[in-house]
Design an enzyme around this catalytic site. Sequence first.
Site, mmCIF file in Angstrom:
data_model
loop_
_atom_site.group_PDB
_atom_site.id
_atom_site.type_symbol
_atom_site.label_atom_id
_atom_site.label_comp_id
_atom_site.label_asym_id
_atom_site.label_seq_id
_atom_site.Cartn_x
_atom_site.Cartn_y
_atom_site.Cartn_z
ATOM 1 N N HIS A 158 0.865 -1.249 0.167
ATOM 2 C CA HIS A 158 -0.037 0.015 0.079
ATOM 3 C C HIS A 158 0.959 1.294 -0.280
ATOM 4 O O HIS A 158 0.448 2.244 0.777
ATOM 5 C CB HIS A 158 -0.868 -0.088 1.264
ATOM 6 C CG HIS A 158 -2.043 -0.963 1.018
ATOM 7 N ND1 HIS A 158 -3.219 -0.866 0.489
ATOM 8 C CD2 HIS A 158 -2.037 -2.500 1.463
ATOM 9 C CE1 HIS A 158 -3.989 -2.063 0.444
ATOM 10 N NE2 HIS A 158 -3.227 -2.923 1.161
ATOM 11 N N TYR A 167 5.040 -3.917 11.153
ATOM 12 C CA TYR A 167 5.288 -2.390 10.934
ATOM 13 C C TYR A 167 6.386 -1.849 11.582
ATOM 14 O O TYR A 167 6.989 -0.953 10.957
ATOM 15 C CB TYR A 167 3.694 -2.012 11.793
ATOM 16 C CG TYR A 167 2.627 -2.248 11.078
ATOM 17 C CD1 TYR A 167 2.753 -2.872 9.696
ATOM 18 C CD2 TYR A 167 1.492 -1.746 11.505
ATOM 19 C CE1 TYR A 167 1.427 -3.234 9.200
ATOM 20 C CE2 TYR A 167 0.193 -1.950 11.002
ATOM 21 C CZ TYR A 167 0.271 -2.845 9.580
ATOM 22 O OH TYR A 167 -0.873 -2.929 9.239
#
Length: 296
Positions: free
Chosen positions: A25, A285
């Site tokens: 993304h 992350y």
Amino acid sequence: MLDPAEAIDRITAAQNAPPGHRALHAKGHFYSGTFNASPEATAICRAGHLQGETVPVLVRWSNGSGRPDANDDRPMVRGMAVSFVLPDGTSTDLLGQTVPRFPVRTPEDFVRLTEITRDRRELAKFVATRPKTALALAANARAKALAPPFSYAEATYYPIHAYRWLTLSGHGTWVRYRFVPRQGPRPPGRFSGRDRLRDEILARLAQGPVAYDMVVTVAGPRDDPHNPMSVWRGSREFVAGWFEITTPEDDHEAEGDVVVFDPTRIVDGIELSDDPILRYRPSAYGVSIERRSHPH
């Protein structure tokens, strides 16, 4: 468990992704708006953003590729990430995608699937030993989940994880979400080129807000909240609230800041499941954030 650094290495290699961006993304833009919860949501969850008052939201619509120059006409997952800003300044996030059925249960299988998506032979071998993955991929194909949408504002997005909502007395209810667009006027003109989704949403927002219902499915007695692949029968569904996205935002990351939408960022009144994909995401992350902050 797969080392998070290895996971990011393998995902970025499979995407041929440049440094300094999200591993997935990478192409997306920020927008702001508001959210209002329904009385039905307030009745079963004490979380601050579900009490009915208008709360600000930050939204990021995105293409699923790890490349910031991805072509909007390529088939791929699209995403809608939402950060709710509560009155006390805390926030909580939901990350939706256009795939209604998540195809794997573990981080290892997710990374492997990312690597072999375009290799028909390897993909066939992979699903041959994972019949539930084959069923999920077939269901997503029937739903045309990867087909390029006319607009980000016309796609339905599915946050894949379940959460436990708590009342003031502590009674818990497992729920899943989906973001369902309300029909609105399309902007005039034709939109083409590799950035057409961005061009279309800017033209649409110039006409007025983009509206979404946040629909919640309440788990039935046999529905599994801890497995992202599970197909729920559900005991009931209701509209838990409404989004109005109104304003394109400047790039929040243009000056080197890193904005993270994290599905494990929760507030009082919401609890996480033991879904292994959900629990793994913050560690991955963390690696991605470090590499985006120091790309060289």
